[in-house]
Design a protein around this motif. Sequence first.
Motif, PDB file in Angstrom:
ATOM      1  N   TYR A  15      46.422  51.280  24.237  1.00  8.71           N
ATOM      2  CA  TYR A  15      44.824  51.069  24.174  1.00  8.71           C
ATOM      3  C   TYR A  15      44.091  52.165  23.127  1.00  8.71           C
ATOM      4  CZ  TYR A  15      39.872  51.326  26.009  1.00  8.71           C
ATOM      5  OH  TYR A  15      38.709  51.403  25.871  1.00  8.71           O
ATOM      6  N   VAL A  20      46.019  46.857  21.780  1.00 14.76           N
ATOM      7  CA  VAL A  20      45.862  45.876  22.838  1.00 14.76           C
ATOM      8  C   VAL A  20      45.291  44.531  22.612  1.00 14.76           C
ATOM      9  CG1 VAL A  20      46.127  47.625  24.561  1.00 14.76           C
ATOM     10  CG2 VAL A  20      44.026  47.118  23.814  1.00 14.76           C
ATOM     11  N   ARG A  25      42.553  45.038  27.040  1.00  9.37           N
ATOM     12  CA  ARG A  25      41.627  46.050  26.877  1.00  9.37           C
ATOM     13  C   ARG A  25      40.507  45.933  27.929  1.00  9.37           C
ATOM     14  NH1 ARG A  25      36.309  45.442  25.526  1.00  9.37           N
ATOM     15  NH2 ARG A  25      36.879  43.371  24.736  1.00  9.37           N
ATOM     16  N   PHE A  28      41.958  47.076  31.153  1.00  9.89           N
ATOM     17  CA  PHE A  28      42.271  48.539  30.844  1.00  9.89           C
ATOM     18  C   PHE A  28      40.910  49.269  31.511  1.00  9.89           C
ATOM     19  CE2 PHE A  28      42.208  52.676  29.080  1.00  9.89           C
ATOM     20  CZ  PHE A  28      43.430  53.351  29.656  1.00  9.89           C
TER      21      PHE A  28
END
Length: 265
Positions: A15, A20, A25, A28
């Motif tokens: 990330y 990613v 993303r 996350f």
Amino acid sequence: MNVKEYISSGIVESYVLGLVTDAERQEFEALCAQYPEIVQARAQFELSLENTLSQDAVPPPPFLKEKVREAVFPLAAEVSDSQSEYQTPVRHINWWKWVAAASVILLAGSLIWGLNTNKKYRQAQELAQQNTILETRLDSAEKQLNELNMVATTLQKPEVKAASLQGTDVSPASFANVYWDTTTKDVYLLINNMPAPSTDKQYQLWALLNGKPVDLGIIDNGVWQQKLMIKMKGVEEAQAFAITLEPKGGSVNPTMEQLYVVGKL
């Protein structure tokens, strides 16, 4: 959800470096709002990455910096133009992602440049060592050639007398040659085959005249094995020559029990 396994999966590093997908993303960022541990892991990695990039960095070549500048700044200009033209909200760009990616590129380029520099330095050192070895061998060859010329010149003189010194019962395989210039009175010794003496002993050359020995000098242990011909002390008259093994530094009178070679003119 097992937060520790999620963090250890490498998602944090991916990330931060912008590696990613959009789905990863979004996931996350949503999890960061729920789990402080993930936020802390991201902050730690960002800090460690920054420290790694700033410590012991090798200055990269100028052309690499220009390529990174060309890759990053056009993107910023494109975003700025888009904002002024459409005046619509755009997704916030994670500038840290681009800075981190650019830093990684710079670091990789610096490492490659540094490795190439070190490789060239090692090659230069190896060439210098080889050159030193060749120069040493050339000097040795030149010395041997000069000594051979000296031998040839000495042997061709009609006034030079030669004595062949044969091995005694002490050392039957030993033999040497002595060349005495009856004009200049110079004496040259050519050791063909004699055993290496111990460190506390040295060979000594003698001239024999009417049964009496005349010291013509000791033979350095490190010299007689390297030189073809050795210039010894001169002598006015001589009937024969002999070599004995004496204590280091030589003796006033020869040690006849250590008589290695002897020969008449």
